[in-house]
Design a protein around this motif. Structure first.
Motif, PDB file in Angstrom:
ATOM      1  N   LEU A  79       0.857  -1.182   0.000  1.00  0.00           N
ATOM      2  CA  LEU A  79       0.000   0.000   0.000  1.00  0.00           C
ATOM      3  C   LEU A  79       0.893   1.231   0.000  1.00  0.00           C
ATOM      4  O   LEU A  79       1.732   1.403   0.893  1.00  0.00           O
ATOM      5  N   TRP A  80       0.697   2.084  -1.004  1.00  0.00           N
ATOM      6  CA  TRP A  80       1.567   3.248  -1.180  1.00  0.00           C
ATOM      7  C   TRP A  80       0.821   4.539  -0.850  1.00  0.00           C
ATOM      8  O   TRP A  80      -0.367   4.675  -1.130  1.00  0.00           O
ATOM      9  N   ASP A  81       1.541   5.472  -0.265  1.00  0.00           N
ATOM     10  CA  ASP A  81       1.048   6.827  -0.041  1.00  0.00           C
ATOM     11  C   ASP A  81       1.630   7.697  -1.147  1.00  0.00           C
ATOM     12  O   ASP A  81       2.843   7.955  -1.182  1.00  0.00           O
ATOM     13  N   LEU A  82       0.761   8.135  -2.067  1.00  0.00           N
ATOM     14  CA  LEU A  82       1.257   8.896  -3.211  1.00  0.00           C
ATOM     15  C   LEU A  82       1.797  10.256  -2.798  1.00  0.00           C
ATOM     16  O   LEU A  82       2.714  10.786  -3.434  1.00  0.00           O
ATOM     17  N   GLY A  83       1.217  10.828  -1.744  1.00  0.00           N
ATOM     18  CA  GLY A  83       1.713  12.120  -1.283  1.00  0.00           C
ATOM     19  C   GLY A  83       3.123  12.019  -0.740  1.00  0.00           C
ATOM     20  O   GLY A  83       3.984  12.862  -1.026  1.00  0.00           O
ATOM     21  N   GLN A  84       3.370  10.986   0.046  1.00  0.00           N
ATOM     22  CA  GLN A  84       4.704  10.784   0.613  1.00  0.00           C
ATOM     23  C   GLN A  84       5.628  10.018  -0.327  1.00  0.00           C
ATOM     24  O   GLN A  84       6.830   9.930  -0.080  1.00  0.00           O
ATOM     25  N   GLN A  85       5.038   9.442  -1.377  1.00  0.00           N
ATOM     26  CA  GLN A  85       5.799   8.672  -2.363  1.00  0.00           C
ATOM     27  C   GLN A  85       6.593   7.542  -1.707  1.00  0.00           C
ATOM     28  O   GLN A  85       7.785   7.352  -1.967  1.00  0.00           O
ATOM     29  N   ARG A  86       5.903   6.811  -0.852  1.00  0.00           N
ATOM     30  CA  ARG A  86       6.559   5.681  -0.207  1.00  0.00           C
ATOM     31  C   ARG A  86       5.534   4.614   0.155  1.00  0.00           C
ATOM     32  O   ARG A  86       4.332   4.887   0.245  1.00  0.00           O
ATOM     33  N   CYS A  87       6.022   3.408   0.364  1.00  0.00           N
ATOM     34  CA  CYS A  87       5.173   2.295   0.779  1.00  0.00           C
ATOM     35  C   CYS A  87       4.917   2.410   2.278  1.00  0.00           C
ATOM     36  O   CYS A  87       5.862   2.515   3.071  1.00  0.00           O
ATOM     37  N   VAL A  88       3.640   2.395   2.665  1.00  0.00           N
ATOM     38  CA  VAL A  88       3.298   2.556   4.081  1.00  0.00           C
ATOM     39  C   VAL A  88       2.909   1.236   4.740  1.00  0.00           C
ATOM     40  O   VAL A  88       2.975   1.114   5.966  1.00  0.00           O
ATOM     41  N   HIS A  89       2.485   0.249   3.938  1.00  0.00           N
ATOM     42  CA  HIS A  89       2.124  -1.052   4.504  1.00  0.00           C
ATOM     43  C   HIS A  89       2.446  -2.157   3.505  1.00  0.00           C
ATOM     44  O   HIS A  89       2.360  -1.959   2.286  1.00  0.00           O
ATOM     45  N   SER A  90       2.786  -3.320   4.026  1.00  0.00           N
ATOM     46  CA  SER A  90       2.997  -4.521   3.215  1.00  0.00           C
ATOM     47  C   SER A  90       2.149  -5.644   3.786  1.00  0.00           C
ATOM     48  O   SER A  90       2.025  -5.775   5.012  1.00  0.00           O
ATOM     49  N   TYR A  91       1.572  -6.447   2.889  1.00  0.00           N
ATOM     50  CA  TYR A  91       0.692  -7.535   3.310  1.00  0.00           C
ATOM     51  C   TYR A  91       1.166  -8.832   2.648  1.00  0.00           C
ATOM     52  O   TYR A  91       1.048  -8.996   1.431  1.00  0.00           O
ATOM     53  N   ALA A  92       1.714  -9.727   3.436  1.00  0.00           N
ATOM     54  CA  ALA A  92       2.193 -11.010   2.917  1.00  0.00           C
ATOM     55  C   ALA A  92       1.087 -12.047   3.076  1.00  0.00           C
ATOM     56  O   ALA A  92       0.912 -12.634   4.142  1.00  0.00           O
ATOM     57  N   VAL A  93       0.316 -12.248   2.018  1.00  0.00           N
ATOM     58  CA  VAL A  93      -0.785 -13.215   2.072  1.00  0.00           C
ATOM     59  C   VAL A  93      -0.615 -14.331   1.043  1.00  0.00           C
ATOM     60  O   VAL A  93      -1.163 -15.420   1.219  1.00  0.00           O
ATOM     61  N   HIS A  94       0.133 -14.072  -0.019  1.00  0.00           N
ATOM     62  CA  HIS A  94       0.319 -15.066  -1.077  1.00  0.00           C
ATOM     63  C   HIS A  94       1.654 -15.785  -0.912  1.00  0.00           C
ATOM     64  O   HIS A  94       2.594 -15.255  -0.316  1.00  0.00           O
ATOM     65  N   THR A  95       1.724 -16.977  -1.469  1.00  0.00           N
ATOM     66  CA  THR A  95       2.966 -17.756  -1.440  1.00  0.00           C
ATOM     67  C   THR A  95       3.773 -17.592  -2.720  1.00  0.00           C
ATOM     68  O   THR A  95       4.838 -18.185  -2.864  1.00  0.00           O
ATOM     69  N   ASP A  96       3.251 -16.803  -3.674  1.00  0.00           N
ATOM     70  CA  ASP A  96       3.963 -16.559  -4.929  1.00  0.00           C
ATOM     71  C   ASP A  96       3.574 -15.175  -5.447  1.00  0.00           C
ATOM     72  O   ASP A  96       2.888 -14.420  -4.756  1.00  0.00           O
ATOM     73  N   SER A  97       3.963 -14.856  -6.654  1.00  0.00           N
ATOM     74  CA  SER A  97       3.757 -13.519  -7.212  1.00  0.00           C
ATOM     75  C   SER A  97       2.283 -13.141  -7.263  1.00  0.00           C
ATOM     76  O   SER A  97       1.421 -13.974  -7.567  1.00  0.00           O
ATOM     77  N   VAL A  98       2.003 -11.864  -6.977  1.00  0.00           N
ATOM     78  CA  VAL A  98       0.647 -11.320  -7.067  1.00  0.00           C
ATOM     79  C   VAL A  98       0.501 -10.635  -8.422  1.00  0.00           C
ATOM     80  O   VAL A  98       1.264  -9.738  -8.756  1.00  0.00           O
ATOM     81  N   TRP A  99      -0.503 -11.057  -9.197  1.00  0.00           N
ATOM     82  CA  TRP A  99      -0.670 -10.551 -10.556  1.00  0.00           C
ATOM     83  C   TRP A  99      -1.918  -9.695 -10.746  1.00  0.00           C
ATOM     84  O   TRP A  99      -2.045  -9.003 -11.756  1.00  0.00           O
ATOM     85  N   ALA A 100      -2.858  -9.742  -9.815  1.00  0.00           N
ATOM     86  CA  ALA A 100      -4.118  -9.022 -10.017  1.00  0.00           C
ATOM     87  C   ALA A 100      -4.672  -8.529  -8.687  1.00  0.00           C
ATOM     88  O   ALA A 100      -4.557  -9.211  -7.659  1.00  0.00           O
ATOM     89  N   LEU A 101      -5.273  -7.325  -8.730  1.00  0.00           N
ATOM     90  CA  LEU A 101      -5.885  -6.726  -7.542  1.00  0.00           C
ATOM     91  C   LEU A 101      -7.236  -6.126  -7.905  1.00  0.00           C
ATOM     92  O   LEU A 101      -7.448  -5.686  -9.036  1.00  0.00           O
ATOM     93  N   ALA A 102      -8.139  -6.109  -6.913  1.00  0.00           N
ATOM     94  CA  ALA A 102      -9.431  -5.432  -7.057  1.00  0.00           C
ATOM     95  C   ALA A 102      -9.845  -4.955  -5.671  1.00  0.00           C
ATOM     96  O   ALA A 102      -9.762  -5.713  -4.702  1.00  0.00           O
ATOM     97  N   THR A 103     -10.271  -3.706  -5.571  1.00  0.00           N
ATOM     98  CA  THR A 103     -10.636  -3.151  -4.270  1.00  0.00           C
ATOM     99  C   THR A 103     -12.129  -2.875  -4.191  1.00  0.00           C
ATOM    100  O   THR A 103     -12.808  -2.737  -5.214  1.00  0.00           O
ATOM    101  N   THR A 104     -12.633  -2.790  -2.961  1.00  0.00           N
ATOM    102  CA  THR A 104     -14.016  -2.383  -2.747  1.00  0.00           C
ATOM    103  C   THR A 104     -14.131  -0.885  -3.005  1.00  0.00           C
ATOM    104  O   THR A 104     -13.130  -0.173  -3.110  1.00  0.00           O
ATOM    105  N   HIS A 105     -15.370  -0.389  -3.104  1.00  0.00           N
ATOM    106  CA  HIS A 105     -15.579   1.030  -3.404  1.00  0.00           C
ATOM    107  C   HIS A 105     -14.987   1.935  -2.328  1.00  0.00           C
ATOM    108  O   HIS A 105     -14.509   3.033  -2.614  1.00  0.00           O
ATOM    109  N   SER A 106     -14.990   1.478  -1.096  1.00  0.00           N
ATOM    110  CA  SER A 106     -14.462   2.293   0.003  1.00  0.00           C
ATOM    111  C   SER A 106     -12.945   2.205   0.126  1.00  0.00           C
ATOM    112  O   SER A 106     -12.342   2.919   0.926  1.00  0.00           O
TER     113      SER A 106
END
Length: 346
Positions: free
Chosen positions: A4-31
């Motif tokens: 998860l990146w903060d565009l204003g600060q131009q840095r990664c603010v959080h990392s989430y290790a949930v997969h055991t291999d490369s992540v290729w696709a993302l989709a977020t809820t409206h909120s």
């Protein structure tokens, strides 16, 4: 790893290790409070970005290429060309966590891989998809044969097929045989100029035509088994292929033009830009504007599973239509295609 990146600060603010291999696709809820993720490990996870709680939503048989969230369904596209619709509770994702099996996403990617190796891998919430849109096996290898009309292909299931480009159809399915051996078996000692280029990057055959190179190949009509043809009559492969592709467009344009003008005059081709005379190999009388396109059997395309035409529009953006959907109002077909079909000039 999801970041998860903060565009204003131009840095990664959080990392989430949930997969055991490369992540290729993302989709977020409206909120933007929850994210669905998928990738090479064939799994779809739902993660709460604020609490770091994550749950294995479902698993697939192939790596995941794309995700699209639509209300309470997450659509999953995989490398097997099929699309699957899984329950996702996109409007109220908290309901998924209430089913149990959640865990806290770590900060380091190796933590998930180690957990998987230790046998503590999570159990998917859903076992079967709600919807399946079946696809066809993707083409992974192809070879243009010497006669410049046939193409040998191999798909992801290992099936080898022979296509006739001028009809856009499979003429023989050899099954799971050696691609190289079949290519040698079908070799012909003929020399036909290359009149098209081809790629299979989308998993299907894409044929590219460019003027004037595409009009360089001609064969004798008797070789196409044209009944009643003279021995010295030649067929231009690109010309007759274009006539087959645009036969629906030509007939509908001619019909609409004859209804819209007095005395039944047709305006087909009259808005075609002028071109240099050296580009025209065959000049015919202007009465061809009112002709009905005749398509030889070797150039008839299926109306059950018709091919699509992709071309650059006059406004700058490409457009795509199945040949049976062309209604004659398309004003931004390439001028040389229109001139070829309506005037027999190429």
């Amino acid at each position: 790893m999801i970041r998860l990146w903060d565009l204003g600060q131009q840095r990664c603010v959080h990392s989430y290790a949930v997969h055991t291999d490369s992540v290729w696709a993302l989709a977020t809820t409206h909120s933007f409070g929850h994210v669905y993720s998928g990738g090479r490990d064939q799994s779809v996870y739902l993660t709460d970005l604020s609490t770091r709680e994550s749950v294995l939503l479902c698993t697939n048989e192939c790596p995941i290429l794309q995700l699209s969230l639509q209300d309470d369904t997450i659509w999953v596209a995989t490398t097997d060309s099929s699309v699957y619709g899984w329950p996702a509770e996109g409007l109220t994702p908290q309901k998924v966590f209430q089913k149990g099996g959640s865990f806290l996403a770590g900060n380091l990617s190796f933590s998930r891989a180690r957990a998987s190796l230790e046998g503590s891998a999570p159990v998917p919430v859903y076992k079967e998809p709600s919807f399946v849109v079946p696809g066809v096996p993707a083409i992974v290898q192809h070879e243009i044969m010497n006669n410049r009309r046939h193409v040998l292909t191999k798909d992801t299931t290992g099936s080898v097929k022979l296509w006739e480009i001028t009809r856009g159809a499979v003429i023989e399915d050899f099954g799971k045989v050696s691609f190289e051996d079949k290519k040698k078996e079908l070799f012909e000692m003929v020399s036909i100029p290359a009149w098209f280029t081809m790629d299979a990057r989308l998993g299907c055959l894409s044929v590219h035509l460019d003027t004037p190179q595409c009009f360089s190949a001609e064969i004798y009509a008797v070789d196409l088994n044209v009944s009643g043809a003279q021995e010295d009559l030649k067929i231009n492969l690109a010309h007759d292929t274009l006539c087959g592709l645009l036969v629906h467009w030509s007939k509908r344009k001619q019909k609409s033009s004859s209804h819209g003008l007095p005395n039944g005059d047709s305006s087909i081709g009259k808005d075609v830009p002028s071109k240099d005379s050296h580009r025209s190999r065959t000049e015919v009388d202007d009465t061809t504007e009112n002709h009905t396109t005749h398509v030889l059997p070797s150039f008839e395309f299926s109306t059950v599973s018709p091919p699509s035409i992709i071309t650059e529009g006059s406004s700058g953006g490409p457009w795509r239509k199945r040949i049976t959907d062309l209604d004659g109002t398309e004003g931004d077909l390439p001028w040389w295609c229109v001139d070829c079909v309506t005037h027999n000039r190429y």
